[in-house]
Motif scaffolding. Structure first.
Motif, short mmCIF file in Angstrom:
data_model
loop_
_atom_site.label_atom_id
_atom_site.label_comp_id
_atom_site.label_asym_id
_atom_site.label_seq_id
_atom_site.Cartn_x
_atom_site.Cartn_y
_atom_site.Cartn_z
N ARG A 56 3.14 -6.43 -3.61
CA ARG A 56 3.00 -5.94 -2.23
C ARG A 56 2.78 -4.42 -2.21
N LEU A 57 3.50 -3.72 -3.07
CA LEU A 57 3.30 -2.27 -3.17
C LEU A 57 1.87 -1.95 -3.60
N MET A 58 1.36 -2.71 -4.55
CA MET A 58 -0.01 -2.48 -5.03
C MET A 58 -1.02 -2.70 -3.89
N ARG A 59 -0.79 -3.73 -3.07
CA ARG A 59 -1.68 -3.96 -1.92
C ARG A 59 -1.56 -2.81 -0.91
N LYS A 60 -0.34 -2.40 -0.62
CA LYS A 60 -0.13 -1.32 0.35
C LYS A 60 -0.78 -0.01 -0.10
N LEU A 70 -0.41 2.34 -9.47
CA LEU A 70 0.66 2.37 -8.48
C LEU A 70 1.62 3.51 -8.76
N VAL A 71 2.07 3.62 -9.99
CA VAL A 71 3.01 4.69 -10.35
C VAL A 71 2.35 6.06 -10.10
N ALA A 72 1.08 6.19 -10.44
CA ALA A 72 0.38 7.46 -10.20
C ALA A 72 0.37 7.79 -8.70
N VAL A 132 5.42 10.92 0.98
CA VAL A 132 5.58 9.53 1.42
C VAL A 132 4.39 9.28 2.34
N THR A 133 3.46 8.44 1.89
CA THR A 133 2.22 8.22 2.63
C THR A 133 2.09 6.82 3.19
N THR A 134 2.95 5.92 2.78
CA THR A 134 2.84 4.51 3.18
C THR A 134 4.18 4.01 3.66
#
Length: 176
Positions: free
Chosen positions: A155-159, A168-170, A114-116
């Motif tokens: 938002r996940l893609m930006r983060k 993103l999945v990778a 978990v990095t973000t």
């Protein structure tokens, strides 16, 4: 009992989503003394109450149908650290799955850290994205519109600073 206590993965016996017993690997994974969790709600192991409730609702429906449930989700250690965990459970009674169940927990944070910082809803959506669900499927499962799912995905893609859903999945599975 020795096999239960010494198993290399976290094992837990629950009744009505309360801890009945757990092994040493489970206690070590979450940072609790083995006896400290007896009688406690599983909710304390989740990042939020809503995640505890939503995952419970999904698991209950699947276990009533198949008696088993499995997923990969983010959990919370005693110190508040979040980590990815593979969880698999077996109901003793398919008609009342939470009355008694046996669960296996495997910490997969080494290959999927978990990095973000994510919101509870982002964690839920990330969980479905890594399992290959589409926005429409995620929306149905969470009871929200697929466009709302797409907004969370954006938002996940930006983060994660990525430009595609595949990237993103990778990143979410620790390969990016």
């Amino acid at each position: 009992m020795l096999a239960f206590d010494m198993a290399p993965v976290g094992l837990l016996v629950s009744r009505n989503r309360l801890v009945q017993s757990c092994n040493q690997a489970f206690s070590k994974m979450f940072g609790y003394a083995t006896e400290a969790l007896a009688g406690e709600s599983l909710a304390r192991l989740y990042p939020s109450t809503s995640e505890f409730e939503h995952i419970g609702d999904r698991a209950l429906a699947v276990m009533r149908d198949k008696a088993r449930y499995s997923d990969e989700r983010i959990m919370r250690r005693i110190d508040g650290q979040l980590f990815w965990c593979h969880v698999s459970g077996q109901a003793i009674d398919r008609n009342d799955p939470f009355s008694a169940a046996v669960w296996m927990f495997e910490d997969i944070s080494e290959k999927r850290p978990v990095t973000t910082e994510l919101t509870g809803r982002e964690r839920e959506i990330a969980q479905f994205l890594v399992s290959g669900k589409s926005s429409k499927e995620i929306g149905r499962l969470l009871g929200i519109g697929y466009r709302t799912v797409d907004a969370h995905r954006a938002r996940l893609m930006r983060k994660f600073d990525v430009t595609s859903s595949n990237e993103l999945v990778a990143k979410l599975v620790g390969r990016g």
